[in-house]
Scaffold this active site. Sequence first.
Site, PDB file in Angstrom:
ATOM      1  N   GLU A   1       6.984   3.027   4.869  1.00  0.00           N
ATOM      2  CA  GLU A   1       6.679   1.720   5.449  1.00  0.00           C
ATOM      3  C   GLU A   1       7.739   1.283   6.448  1.00  0.00           C
ATOM      4  OE1 GLU A   1       3.821   0.952   4.567  1.00  0.00           O
ATOM      5  OE2 GLU A   1       3.595   1.838   2.574  1.00  0.00           O
TER       6      GLU A   1
ATOM      7  N   GLU B   1      -7.774  -2.867   1.503  1.00  0.00           N
ATOM      8  CA  GLU B   1      -6.732  -2.037   0.913  1.00  0.00           C
ATOM      9  C   GLU B   1      -5.710  -2.973   0.299  1.00  0.00           C
ATOM     10  OE1 GLU B   1      -6.633   1.715   3.969  1.00  0.00           O
ATOM     11  OE2 GLU B   1      -4.762   0.715   3.476  1.00  0.00           O
TER      12      GLU B   1
END
Lengths: 410, 279
Positions: free
Chosen positions: B66, B55
Site C-alpha cells: 500500500e 472491496e
Amino acid sequence: MNAPVSPAERPNDWSAYPDAKGRFGDYGGLYVAETLMPLVLELDRAYTEAKNDPAFQAELRGYLTHYVGRPSPLYFAERLSQHLGGAKIYFKREELNHTGAHKINNCMGQILLAQRMGKTRIIAETGAGQHGVASATVTARFGLPCVVYMGAVDVARQKPNVFRMNLLGAEVRPVTSGAATLKDAMNEAMRDWVTNVEDTYYMIGTAAGPHPYPAMVRDFQAVIGSETREQIQELEGRLPDAVVACVGGGSNAIGMFHPFLADESVKIYGVEASGHGLETDKHAASLTGGRPGVLHGNKTYLLQDDDGQILDAHSISAGLDYPGIGPEHSFLHDIGRAQYLTCTDDEALKAFQLCAELEGIIPALESAHALAKLPQLAKEIGEGGIIVLCLSGRGDKDIFTVADALGRTI
Amino acid sequence: MSVTSYRDGTRLQRAFQRENDHRALFIAYIMAGDPDLETSFELLTGLAEHADVIELGMPFSDPMAEGPTIQLASQRSLAAGTKMRDVLGIVRRFRETNTVTPIVLMGYLNPVLSYGFEAFADDASNAGADGVIIVDCPPEEADALTDALNGAKMDLIRLATPTTDDKRLPAVVQRTSGFIYYVSVAGVTGVKEADADAVRSPVERLRAASGLPVAVGFGIKTPERAAQVARVADGVVVGSALVDEIAAAAALNENVTQKVLSKASELAKAVRSARLATV
C-alpha cells in the site's frame, strides 16, 4: 509447526534445506505480492547459477580476502574465560571485518550477484545501521547508487552510522510509519522494490524474507562457521562443544551455526533479545515469545497479537529490534537442533562493559546479548570444554546508547 | 481454472452480467474500521448506491503493497480497535439490507492465517462476503487458502500485474474465480497513475487466459481516468481516491459519509457513461 526430532533422526544433509519451494520444514516460502514474484523467481535462478559458478565464487573469495579482510581471527578470550571459570571461550572476530561487523560478508556476495544480473540501483533496509553501512560500502566500491531505508527511531539512535552511510554516498531515507524501526524500514524497501522493478536490486541484510534470501544470506554468512571449523581444529585439534550467537533476524547466527549442524556433538545456542523482560510487551524474542505467521515474504515465528497484527519489538540493540526471525532458525528451534535463550537489555549492558574491561574489545550491543549468556554456558559446558562465540560487530556505534543507559553524558 | 457449480449465479457473476448493459462495473474500495467501525458501516451501505462491487479492506499492521493513503487508513482502523471479527460483523449487518452488491474482502495473509483458513472462510461466507483477495499470497502458496475458500463457496480473486509474464500467467489464473484483478502499475496503491492505453492489451490477454472478467485497479484516481479504463476493462477499482476523502473529512471534522459518497457518485457516473459515446 514442526515436531521435535531426536538427534539420531535429524537430517544428515542440512544443505537439502530449503527445499525447492524455499521451505525449511514449515517455514520460509515465498509470500510476496504478484508484482515481485517474477523478480524473486529470477533472483533464485540467478543465485543458483552464481553459486555453482567457480568464477563467481573465486571473485567473491578475492574480495573477502583483500577488501573485507578475511579470514577473521579466532581469538582465545583468556581473561574472560578465567573470570567466568569453566569452558574455554573463543571469539570469532567478525567485528574486525571492514565496516566492523559480519554484515559485509553478505553484501559482498549480493553486490556481485546484482552486477551479474545487470541491476543498476541498490536498495537496502537497516536497523542498527551496520547492514546499511555495509551496503553503502559495497555500492561505493562498485559505483552503484544506493538508497537505505531506516526507521526514524533508529536514525536518531544510530547517528554515527547514518553519517557513515552519507559519507559513502548512500541516501538514507528515514521511515516514519509504524514503530519507525527495522520492520517498517523493510516494508518501505519492499514498496520501493515493487515500484522500481526494472533496475533495482533489493539487498536484504538478514537471513529472512522471501526465498531465496534466507538461503542466500545464510550461504554468504556461512564463511563464519566454515572458518571457525578450520581454525578451532588448528588451535585445539577438535570441534567446539558449543557455538553461540545473538539472533535478531539471525544472519550472523545462521552463518556460524550452519557448518556445524551435522555435528551433533556441537551444541548450538542462539540468544534473542528480551528487552525489558519476556513478561513485558517490550521485547524482541520472536521464538520464545511469539508464534508462527507470515511477514516480509516468509513464514516464521513472529511477535503478533491474537488477531495476527504484528507487534512492535523492543531491544536496546537496534539490530535485534525486529518482531520476526529467519525461517531456518524457526525450523532449528522446532526440531530441537538449536536452543534459543534470551537476554534482557540490562544483562546485555553488563556484558558489554565486562567484555570491554576484560578483553579490551568493545562489542556491539547485539553481540553483547550472546556474551551475556557466557557465564551460564561456560558452567554448563564446564572445565575442559570449548565455546565459540560469534562476536558479530564492534560497539563504537553504540557508545551513545550505552552512555545514555548508564546515565552518563559524552 | 476450477469451475464449480456454486459459481453459477454467484453475486459476483450476476454483477458482471451487467456488462450486457454495455458498461464496466464500478468497484469501490474502503478500509473496514476507517475512521471507525460505525462510519465504515455507513459508508458500506451508502457506497452500495453507487458501486457495483465493494472491496472491503481488512486492516493489517504491515501493509507492504500500500501507498501512504491506505497505510494510514489501516493505522486509523487498528487504532480504533478493529478486529477481524468486526470486519466480518459489518459485512453481516450490510447483508441484512443488501443481498445484491458483492463484497470482496482484501487484505494480507497473516490475520487470515491467525484466524484459521477454514474458520475464516466459513465465517466470512456466513457473514455474506463473496470473495477474498490476499495481496501477499501468490499462487505458489495459495492451495490451503483456496481449498478453504472454495469449500465455503467463496471466490479467491487473484492479482495479475505488469510483471506477470506469459510463463507465469497459467499459474496466476489457475484456481482463481469471480474476476481477475489487474494491477495496472508496478508499484503500491494510489501513487503512480494508470495509463488507460497501456492496460488494454493486458486486460485482453487476461480475459482470454482466464475466461473471467478483468477489473483494473491501483492508480485510478479521477473520473476521467476511471472512464478511460472503463472503455477497456470489465471493472474499474478506485480505492485511494475514496480513502483520501475519508482522511480529509475526518481531519477537518466534516461529514465523512457525505464527502465519500459524493466522490463515489462522480466516479460511478464516469464509469457508467464511459462506453455510451462508443456504443
